[in-house]
Write a protein that holds these residues in place. Structure first.
Motif, PDB file in Angstrom:
ATOM      1  N   VAL A  51       0.843  -1.192   0.000  1.00 15.01           N
ATOM      2  CA  VAL A  51       0.000   0.000   0.000  1.00 15.01           C
ATOM      3  C   VAL A  51       0.883   1.249   0.000  1.00 15.01           C
ATOM      4  CG1 VAL A  51      -1.897  -1.126   1.225  1.00 15.01           C
ATOM      5  CG2 VAL A  51      -0.204   0.161   2.516  1.00 15.01           C
ATOM      6  N   SER A  52       0.341   2.292  -0.541  1.00 16.12           N
ATOM      7  CA  SER A  52       1.027   3.579  -0.511  1.00 16.12           C
ATOM      8  C   SER A  52       0.879   4.172   0.886  1.00 16.12           C
ATOM      9  CB  SER A  52       0.376   4.514  -1.535  1.00 16.12           C
ATOM     10  OG  SER A  52       0.729   5.854  -1.272  1.00 16.12           O
ATOM     11  N   PRO A  53       1.902   4.827   1.407  1.00 17.00           N
ATOM     12  CA  PRO A  53       1.743   5.487   2.711  1.00 17.00           C
ATOM     13  C   PRO A  53       0.563   6.461   2.730  1.00 17.00           C
ATOM     14  CG  PRO A  53       4.054   5.427   2.109  1.00 17.00           C
ATOM     15  CD  PRO A  53       3.275   4.938   0.906  1.00 17.00           C
ATOM     16  N   ALA A  54       0.286   7.088   1.591  1.00 15.36           N
ATOM     17  CA  ALA A  54      -0.828   8.038   1.511  1.00 15.36           C
ATOM     18  C   ALA A  54      -2.180   7.359   1.687  1.00 15.36           C
ATOM     19  CB  ALA A  54      -0.786   8.783   0.176  1.00 15.36           C
ATOM     20  N   GLU A  55      -2.212   6.021   1.663  1.00 14.53           N
ATOM     21  CA  GLU A  55      -3.443   5.256   1.882  1.00 14.53           C
ATOM     22  C   GLU A  55      -3.464   4.577   3.244  1.00 14.53           C
ATOM     23  OE1 GLU A  55      -4.449   3.803  -2.615  1.00 14.53           O
ATOM     24  OE2 GLU A  55      -2.878   2.718  -1.547  1.00 14.53           O
ATOM     25  N   ALA A  56      -2.445   4.840   4.055  1.00 18.57           N
ATOM     26  CA  ALA A  56      -2.306   4.133   5.332  1.00 18.57           C
ATOM     27  C   ALA A  56      -2.773   4.970   6.512  1.00 18.57           C
ATOM     28  CB  ALA A  56      -0.846   3.740   5.536  1.00 18.57           C
ATOM     29  N   ALA A  57      -3.369   4.289   7.467  1.00 22.88           N
ATOM     30  CA  ALA A  57      -3.705   4.896   8.759  1.00 22.88           C
ATOM     31  C   ALA A  57      -2.745   4.304   9.780  1.00 22.88           C
ATOM     32  CB  ALA A  57      -5.144   4.567   9.153  1.00 22.88           C
ATOM     33  N   VAL A  58      -2.132   5.169  10.563  1.00 22.52           N
ATOM     34  CA  VAL A  58      -1.249   4.722  11.635  1.00 22.52           C
ATOM     35  C   VAL A  58      -1.960   4.974  12.952  1.00 22.52           C
ATOM     36  CG1 VAL A  58       0.955   5.107  12.816  1.00 22.52           C
ATOM     37  CG2 VAL A  58       0.851   5.141  10.308  1.00 22.52           C
ATOM     38  N   ILE A  59      -2.071   3.938  13.765  1.00 21.33           N
ATOM     39  CA  ILE A  59      -2.681   4.046  15.091  1.00 21.33           C
ATOM     40  C   ILE A  59      -1.577   3.774  16.095  1.00 21.33           C
ATOM     41  CG2 ILE A  59      -4.425   3.166  16.680  1.00 21.33           C
ATOM     42  CD1 ILE A  59      -5.916   2.113  14.130  1.00 21.33           C
ATOM     43  N   GLY A  60      -1.364   4.718  17.004  1.00 22.61           N
ATOM     44  CA  GLY A  60      -0.295   4.544  17.970  1.00 22.61           C
ATOM     45  C   GLY A  60      -0.596   5.216  19.285  1.00 22.61           C
ATOM     46  N   ASP A  61       0.238   4.909  20.278  1.00 21.48           N
ATOM     47  CA  ASP A  61       0.001   5.461  21.610  1.00 21.48           C
ATOM     48  C   ASP A  61       1.111   6.389  22.093  1.00 21.48           C
ATOM     49  OD1 ASP A  61       1.944   3.541  22.017  1.00 21.48           O
ATOM     50  OD2 ASP A  61       0.883   2.501  23.617  1.00 21.48           O
ATOM     51  N   THR A  62       2.033   6.742  21.205  1.00 18.45           N
ATOM     52  CA  THR A  62       3.074   7.697  21.577  1.00 18.45           C
ATOM     53  C   THR A  62       3.176   8.769  20.494  1.00 18.45           C
ATOM     54  OG1 THR A  62       4.918   6.627  20.419  1.00 18.45           O
ATOM     55  CG2 THR A  62       4.419   5.830  22.663  1.00 18.45           C
ATOM     56  N   ASN A  63       3.746   9.904  20.862  1.00 20.37           N
ATOM     57  CA  ASN A  63       3.925  10.937  19.864  1.00 20.37           C
ATOM     58  C   ASN A  63       4.991  10.527  18.840  1.00 20.37           C
ATOM     59  OD1 ASN A  63       2.712  13.448  19.128  1.00 20.37           O
ATOM     60  ND2 ASN A  63       4.751  14.335  19.325  1.00 20.37           N
ATOM     61  N   GLY A  64       5.894   9.635  19.237  1.00 13.54           N
ATOM     62  CA  GLY A  64       6.838   9.084  18.270  1.00 13.54           C
ATOM     63  C   GLY A  64       6.121   8.359  17.143  1.00 13.54           C
ATOM     64  N   ASP A  65       5.023   7.662  17.478  1.00 20.47           N
ATOM     65  CA  ASP A  65       4.204   7.005  16.457  1.00 20.47           C
ATOM     66  C   ASP A  65       3.586   8.038  15.518  1.00 20.47           C
ATOM     67  OD1 ASP A  65       4.609   4.431  17.592  1.00 20.47           O
ATOM     68  OD2 ASP A  65       2.913   4.717  18.950  1.00 20.47           O
ATOM     69  N   THR A  84      -1.963  16.764  25.045  1.00 21.33           N
ATOM     70  CA  THR A  84      -0.637  17.181  25.492  1.00 21.33           C
ATOM     71  C   THR A  84       0.405  16.129  25.157  1.00 21.33           C
ATOM     72  OG1 THR A  84      -1.617  18.446  27.300  1.00 21.33           O
ATOM     73  CG2 THR A  84       0.702  17.871  27.517  1.00 21.33           C
ATOM     74  N   LEU A  85       0.057  14.849  25.352  1.00 22.61           N
ATOM     75  CA  LEU A  85       1.003  13.760  25.112  1.00 22.61           C
ATOM     76  C   LEU A  85       1.122  13.364  23.641  1.00 22.61           C
ATOM     77  CD1 LEU A  85       0.061  11.492  28.143  1.00 22.61           C
ATOM     78  CD2 LEU A  85       2.080  12.949  27.902  1.00 22.61           C
ATOM     79  N   LEU A  86       0.084  13.646  22.863  1.00 21.42           N
ATOM     80  CA  LEU A  86       0.062  13.276  21.447  1.00 21.42           C
ATOM     81  C   LEU A  86      -0.224  14.499  20.568  1.00 21.42           C
ATOM     82  CD1 LEU A  86      -2.109  10.058  21.924  1.00 21.42           C
ATOM     83  CD2 LEU A  86       0.351  10.114  21.479  1.00 21.42           C
ATOM     84  N   PRO A  87       0.602  15.546  20.669  1.00 21.01           N
ATOM     85  CA  PRO A  87       0.283  16.779  19.948  1.00 21.01           C
ATOM     86  C   PRO A  87       0.317  16.652  18.432  1.00 21.01           C
ATOM     87  CG  PRO A  87       2.495  16.907  20.841  1.00 21.01           C
ATOM     88  CD  PRO A  87       1.861  15.664  21.407  1.00 21.01           C
ATOM     89  N   ASP A  88       0.990  15.642  17.903  1.00 21.83           N
ATOM     90  CA  ASP A  88       1.085  15.490  16.455  1.00 21.83           C
ATOM     91  C   ASP A  88       0.019  14.569  15.867  1.00 21.83           C
ATOM     92  OD1 ASP A  88       3.324  17.221  16.115  1.00 21.83           O
ATOM     93  OD2 ASP A  88       4.598  15.660  16.965  1.00 21.83           O
TER      94      ASP A  88
END
Length: 157
Positions: free
Chosen positions: A63-77, A135-139
């Motif tokens: 898949v293209s990254p432009a079609e991907a959803a990223v689910i994460g629990d840190t702002n690094g994600d 606050t923890l996931l500003p991005d």
């Protein structure tokens, strides 16, 4: 995960753990079969928040990254998702303020005008979780408190 599998949506795990450890955890949880790829930090030169892991996962999923959803629990994600050009970066922040709920419930029935301390605790916790998550996931593009809040549907172009 069942809904994604039913619709043929490929999924991957991208983790700061070593691949072998992640594979073992997924098998232990009984969910390994849901994931086409498991990408551990040992498979790339640069880990999160660099895009390498997400890009490798997209390559393996076809898949293209432009079609991907990223689910994460840190702002690094979230930063990894943005750097990779993912369509959306979803922060999951369930239970950030579980202690706040317990203290609000302990205040008893007079904790709010309605006389329901448990309802007050739930409202306080939800508001505090949202604020803390921001606050923890500003991005993050959006923040959910549980996987139950997520829906699955395919968008055809």
């Amino acid at each position: 995960m069942d809904a994604c599998a039913a619709q043929g949506i490929p999924m991957a795990v991208v983790t700061a753990d070593e691949t072998a450890a992640a594979e073992n955890h997924l098998r232990w949880l009984g969910i390994r079969q849901y994931f086409t790829a498991v990408i551990g930090t040992d498979q790339v030169e640069r880990g999160k928040p660099f895009p390498d892991m997400a890009l490798l996962a997209c390559q393996r999923l076809g898949v293209s990254p432009a079609e991907a959803a990223v689910i994460g629990d840190t702002n690094g994600d979230m930063r990894m998702a943005k750097a990779a050009g993912a369509a959306v970066a979803i922060g999951i922040a369930g239970g950030i303020n579980a202690g706040l709920a317990a203290s609000a419930a302990a205040e008893g029935p007079d904790a709010n005008a309605g006389g329901n301390g448990q309802a007050a605790a739930s409202r306080v916790t939800a508001a505090a979780d949202t604020q803390a998550a921001g606050t923890l996931l500003p991005d993050a593009d959006c923040i959910v408190s549980s996987y139950a809040e997520l829906g699955v549907r395919r968008i055809t172009r």
